[in-house]
Design a protein around this motif. Structure first.
Motif, PDB file in Angstrom:
ATOM      1  N   ASP A 253       0.838  -1.215   0.000  1.00 36.18           N
ATOM      2  CA  ASP A 253       0.000   0.000   0.000  1.00 36.18           C
ATOM      3  C   ASP A 253       0.865   1.254   0.000  1.00 36.18           C
ATOM      4  N   ALA A 254       1.626   1.434  -1.078  1.00 32.19           N
ATOM      5  CA  ALA A 254       2.584   2.534  -1.156  1.00 32.19           C
ATOM      6  C   ALA A 254       1.991   3.709  -1.925  1.00 32.19           C
ATOM      7  N   LYS A 255       2.316   4.902  -1.468  1.00 34.37           N
ATOM      8  CA  LYS A 255       1.889   6.137  -2.126  1.00 34.37           C
ATOM      9  C   LYS A 255       3.122   7.027  -2.293  1.00 34.37           C
ATOM     10  N   LEU A 256       3.386   7.407  -3.526  1.00 35.48           N
ATOM     11  CA  LEU A 256       4.542   8.250  -3.813  1.00 35.48           C
ATOM     12  C   LEU A 256       4.120   9.715  -3.850  1.00 35.48           C
ATOM     13  N   ARG A 257       4.802  10.533  -3.059  1.00 35.11           N
ATOM     14  CA  ARG A 257       4.563  11.970  -3.053  1.00 35.11           C
ATOM     15  C   ARG A 257       5.790  12.686  -3.611  1.00 35.11           C
ATOM     16  N   VAL A 258       5.571  13.562  -4.575  1.00 31.60           N
ATOM     17  CA  VAL A 258       6.625  14.393  -5.145  1.00 31.60           C
ATOM     18  C   VAL A 258       6.271  15.841  -4.877  1.00 31.60           C
ATOM     19  N   GLY A 259       7.138  16.540  -4.150  1.00 29.94           N
ATOM     20  CA  GLY A 259       6.831  17.914  -3.768  1.00 29.94           C
ATOM     21  C   GLY A 259       5.596  18.013  -2.906  1.00 29.94           C
ATOM     22  N   GLY A 260       5.319  16.964  -2.122  1.00 30.26           N
ATOM     23  CA  GLY A 260       4.158  16.950  -1.252  1.00 30.26           C
ATOM     24  C   GLY A 260       2.872  16.538  -1.921  1.00 30.26           C
ATOM     25  N   VAL A 261       2.889  16.311  -3.234  1.00 32.91           N
ATOM     26  CA  VAL A 261       1.676  15.968  -3.985  1.00 32.91           C
ATOM     27  C   VAL A 261       1.682  14.470  -4.303  1.00 32.91           C
ATOM     28  N   PRO A 262       0.633  13.723  -3.954  1.00 32.81           N
ATOM     29  CA  PRO A 262       0.593  12.295  -4.312  1.00 32.81           C
ATOM     30  C   PRO A 262       0.475  12.121  -5.824  1.00 32.81           C
ATOM     31  N   VAL A 263       1.375  11.317  -6.396  1.00 29.23           N
ATOM     32  CA  VAL A 263       1.396  11.145  -7.847  1.00 29.23           C
ATOM     33  C   VAL A 263       1.237   9.689  -8.278  1.00 29.23           C
ATOM     34  N   PHE A 264       1.383   8.745  -7.358  1.00 28.80           N
ATOM     35  CA  PHE A 264       1.364   7.351  -7.785  1.00 28.80           C
ATOM     36  C   PHE A 264       0.980   6.463  -6.610  1.00 28.80           C
TER      37      PHE A 264
ATOM     38  N   ILE B  79       0.873   2.312  -5.462  1.00 24.99           N
ATOM     39  CA  ILE B  79       1.341   0.964  -5.802  1.00 24.99           C
ATOM     40  C   ILE B  79       0.895   0.038  -4.680  1.00 24.99           C
ATOM     41  N   PRO B  80       0.055  -0.960  -4.965  1.00 22.40           N
ATOM     42  CA  PRO B  80      -0.404  -1.855  -3.893  1.00 22.40           C
ATOM     43  C   PRO B  80       0.716  -2.712  -3.315  1.00 22.40           C
ATOM     44  N   TYR B  81       1.696  -3.093  -4.160  1.00 23.35           N
ATOM     45  CA  TYR B  81       2.811  -3.919  -3.673  1.00 23.35           C
ATOM     46  C   TYR B  81       4.009  -3.696  -4.581  1.00 23.35           C
ATOM     47  N   MET B  82       5.188  -3.595  -3.974  1.00 18.60           N
ATOM     48  CA  MET B  82       6.404  -3.441  -4.762  1.00 18.60           C
ATOM     49  C   MET B  82       7.593  -3.913  -3.936  1.00 18.60           C
ATOM     50  N   THR B  83       8.677  -4.223  -4.634  1.00 18.45           N
ATOM     51  CA  THR B  83       9.937  -4.560  -3.976  1.00 18.45           C
ATOM     52  C   THR B  83      11.017  -3.639  -4.516  1.00 18.45           C
ATOM     53  N   ILE B  84      11.956  -3.286  -3.669  1.00 18.69           N
ATOM     54  CA  ILE B  84      13.046  -2.402  -4.079  1.00 18.69           C
ATOM     55  C   ILE B  84      14.349  -2.908  -3.476  1.00 18.69           C
ATOM     56  N   PRO B  85      15.484  -2.674  -4.159  1.00 15.27           N
ATOM     57  CA  PRO B  85      16.774  -2.974  -3.540  1.00 15.27           C
ATOM     58  C   PRO B  85      17.159  -1.863  -2.578  1.00 15.27           C
ATOM     59  N   ILE B  86      17.798  -2.207  -1.485  1.00 19.78           N
ATOM     60  CA  ILE B  86      18.271  -1.184  -0.553  1.00 19.78           C
ATOM     61  C   ILE B  86      19.778  -0.975  -0.674  1.00 19.78           C
ATOM     62  N   THR B  87      20.423  -1.740  -1.556  1.00 23.77           N
ATOM     63  CA  THR B  87      21.832  -1.536  -1.897  1.00 23.77           C
ATOM     64  C   THR B  87      21.933  -1.576  -3.408  1.00 23.77           C
ATOM     65  N   ASP B  88      23.163  -1.643  -3.930  1.00 23.32           N
ATOM     66  CA  ASP B  88      23.366  -1.746  -5.371  1.00 23.32           C
ATOM     67  C   ASP B  88      23.137  -3.161  -5.881  1.00 23.32           C
TER      68      ASP B  88
END
Length: 764
Positions: A193-204, A206-215
């Motif tokens: 249940d992710a919500k992306l805010r850019v400049g304080g404005v919600p733009v996207f 995503i119900p589920y996602m995975t991300i790397p925390i290193t390279d």
């Protein structure tokens, strides 16, 4: 009571700093978040024996034996690689539970957390913190969480949380999520249940996602790109990366083009053992809506190279496309629009110190040409080297056996056997060198299915060759413009004699004209390949001078040379060509100089002294005052290039301008403009802006350029194809969500038809 431990405030306050070029002290849009320093416990013998022992110090304590203990005032608790500081802490020995609050700081090797309060189970090493702010060590990632749980495996579970890679005082983007789980071992995070805010404005959302925390590579979607052009319409690309295993990965990029349809690109990379690597690319556009009859279009590419063992080497490269205009119309990951030759080659070689053996197959597909080159099916080569084999003489042998085949029914085939033994006497010293060389060129041809009456079925050609090359090195100390320099003067000569044999009875299988630049004046061949070996009785004279400053850095290099013919060559590439009657070759000159301060010039010219004509010239003037700062003016001229297939003569007379310049510390501008003086029109205009901060980057570019249009099987008429293409391109990346951003100014300078390089290396 033991002495209390003191934790400095700076340990829990991240700081953003700007990266600086050490030579100019100028910032250039990159910044680094300095995270808290991880806790490094002392490695004492007692700690190693029992890592469950808890050490506590405080200003005041009160305890009941076997029940509970309360600590107040600058409390510090440490257990193995974890440490907690707080204003107040209590321990329930019966429940094995630890509570702490007030100026709370939790640290271990992975994370630093400030929180309102904490509850920890000492047996299971599980801790739960409320009102937390956290920083991952070794990363720019930090954030907040209503509740943060640290498991016994050092994994993190965050409820009602957020994170970003931006500095705390300027959080340009924030990802808010109901739940985040970070795996410390696999180094990746799961987000619900992710919500992306850019400049304080919600733009996207995503119900589920995975991300790397290193390279570390991680499966998932990469950032999309957007563009619009007059030929493809609106384009949207959404790459997907699949990390199959440490030895294999795959990137799948579907691209929707409003004018053409769905264009898919797949790149599969692999490692074959420790010493071999390769990749496979497959691109496909079904039913191209831009063209008549809506043909299917595709591209296939495979390459592999590496070592089989200590001596064996292998290399393979194969590319095929559905039509001649594939690279002109579609942006491929393999070739550029300016590439019109597909080189398919397979090499297998065995190498030792004194000899090597190789097997090669080769097929070259020329896009837009009716005639195709001969195929090499196969070629066997053997090289032997015996340095200093007798009285300072070197001996070498080059040999090959080649079979030439052709797809066309009206073309003959041939087998060629060639031996080239060489004896060389090299004499070298600090003042110069003298190399004498004697060769015997023995070639046998067996030509099949002959349809040209001039060709012979069997040809035996034996030619002697004598070459003497010498160079002398002079140098002196001198002074120019009140600066001290070391100047060299390097005259050189070459005498070349090659015997004559009429070779019109031999077909053209792999021979072509070679350039007559300054380096080319000292070659021992006029043509590539072996089908034509031109007779020669000539002397080449050349002179090079260089200037080195007090730091031994080259500031100027100028070369000038010409061939003097004692006899004109009787061998031409084709029998119907006019024989060249001249006592000298072109006068070839090259210049590469640091003019003054930040100004540089490079140039080359080939001048016909007999007819007073410029055969080729190229020049650039560069102003380079610092990193990512460039202004370049260029010009190149090549007259009367004859295309034997169409008998068209093409002049190249082209002026260019290119620049890259930082507008601010984070905003860059790149632009180029090339103009055809003969046709009186622009051939390319490129303008691009890129903004890059600590945690995000965006690039906007405009590209107007001429298109190469070939006659093709699906569209034999080229009149209805666009001559020019106009496009707008947008790239946007948020750093820390699996994207690395645009690759910088160097990447932008390679976006156009003409890469940034000295025109000295621009070949027509």
């Amino acid at each position: 009571m033991r002495k209390r431990l003191i934790l400095a405030l700076s340990l829990v306050t991240p700081v953003a700093i700007a990266a600086t070029d050490p030579q100019t002290d100028e910032t250039y849009g990159q910044c680094i978040i300095v995270p808290p320093v991880p806790y490094n416990p002392p490695t004492t013998e007692d700690a190693n024996k029992n890592n469950q022992q808890i050490e506590i110090s405080s200003d005041y304590s009160e305890s009941k034996l076997g029940q509970s203990a309360v600590f107040q005032g600058d409390v510090s608790l440490s257990q193995a690689d974890r440490r907690i500081t707080a204003d107040k802490a209590s321990v329930d020995q019966r429940l094995q539970q630890l509570s702490a609050d007030g100026s709370l700081v939790f640290q271990d090797s992975m994370i630093t957390v400030t929180a309102e309060s904490m509850q920890a189970q000492m047996r299971s090493n599980v801790a739960s913190l409320t009102g937390a702010q956290y920083w991952l060590h070794g990363q720019q990632l930090h954030g907040k969480a209503k509740n943060l749980q640290i498991t016994k495996n050092n994994n993190l579970i965050l409820q009602d949380s957020s994170f970003t890679t931006c500095p705390p005082e300027n959080e340009s983007w924030v990802l808010e999520a109901r739940r985040i789980r970070i795996d410390s071992k696999d180094e990746w995070g799961e987000i619900w249940d992710a919500k992306l805010r850019v400049g304080g404005v919600p733009v996207f959302y995503i119900p589920y996602m995975t991300i790397p925390i290193t390279d570390k590579r991680k499966t998932g979607f990469l950032f999309p790109t957007f563009s619009s052009s007059t030929t493809n319409g609106i384009e949207v690309s959404t790459p997907y990366y699949w990390n199959i295993s440490p030895e294999y990965d795959l990137t799948f990029t579907p691209t929707y083009m409003s004018s053409r349809g769905l264009f898919t690109k797949t790149e599969f990379r692999y490692l074959a053992g420790d010493d071999q690597q390769g990749q496979v690319n497959l691109e496909y556009l079904g039913s191209d809506g831009k063209l008549e009859n809506s043909p299917d279009r595709y591209m296939f590419h495979w390459q592999q190279q590496g070592a089989l063992d200590e001596n064996w080497r292998v290399r393979a490269n194969f590319t095929d496309v559905s039509d001649n205009n594939y690279f002109n119309d579609l942006k491929s990951d393999v070739n550029r629009a300016t590439d019109n030759q597909l080189n398919r080659v397979g090499d297998l070689g065995y190498y030792t110190d004194n000899w090597d053996f190789g097997v090669r197959v080769q097929d070259i597909k020329v896009l837009g040409e009716d005639e195709s080159p001969y195929q090499v099916m196969p070629q066997l080569t053997y090289n032997f080297r015996a340095p200093r084999f007798w009285q300072g003489l070197d001996f070498s042998l080059y040999s090959e056996l080649t079979n030439f085949e052709h797809r066309g029914e009206d073309w003959n085939s041939a087998d060629r056997l060639h031996f080239e033994p060489t004896i060389t006497l090299p004499i070298q010293g600090p003042a110069g060198s003298l190399t004498s060389e004697l060769k015997l060129l023995q070639t046998n041809y067996w030509q099949h299915n002959i349809r040209d009456n001039e060709l012979q079925e069997t040809v035996n050609r034996t030619l002697p060759q004598v070459r003497v090359h010498g160079q002398i090195n002079f140098e002196r100390q001198t002074n120019y413009f009140d600066e001290n320099y070391r100047q060299t003067l390097e005259p050189q000569f070459q005498y070349l004699y090659v015997g004559y044999r009429n070779q019109d009875e031999i077909g053209i299988y792999d021979s072509a004209d070679l350039q007559q630049d300054y380096t080319g004046l000292f070659r021992d061949r006029r043509y590539s390949g072996l089908d034509r070996i031109a007779d020669a009785n000539q002397l080449t004279l050349g002179l090079t001078t260089r200037l080195f400053d007090e730091h031994n850095l080259e500031q100027l290099k100028f070369s000038l040379g010409q061939i003097l013919y004692f006899e004109n060559s009787k061998v031409n590439l084709y029998s119907d060509e006019l024989r060249q009657e001249s006592s000298t070759s072109v006068l070839a000159a090259e210049l590469d100089a640091h003019l003054y301060s930040d100004w540089f010039i490079s140039g080359a010219i080939q001048y016909d002294t007999r007819y007073k004509e410029n055969k080729k010239s190229e020049v650039t003037l560069d102003y380079r005052p610092g990193p990512n700062k460039l202004v370049q003016l260029s010009y190149r001229f090549v007259p009367d290039l004859l295309n034997r297939n169409t008998n068209d003569r093409v002049d190249i007379s082209q002026a260019g301008f290119r620049t890259t310049w930082p507008v601010t510390n984070s905003l860059y501008f790149v632009g180029n403009w090339y103009y055809d003086l003969n046709e009186d029109r622009s051939v390319e205009t490129y303008t691009g802006f890129q903004y890059e901060s600590c945690c995000w980057a965006v690039r906007l570019a405009y590209h107007y350029h001429i298109k190469t249009n070939y006659q093709d099987n699906y569209n034999p008429a080229i009149d209805n194809r666009e001559l020019f293409e106009t496009g707008f391109y947008l790239n946007f990346v948020i750093k820390g969500l699996g994207g690395t951003g645009p690759l910088g100014v160097d990447d932008m300078m390679n976006d156009g038809l003409f890469n940034y390089r000295k025109p000295l290396y621009l070949r027509n």
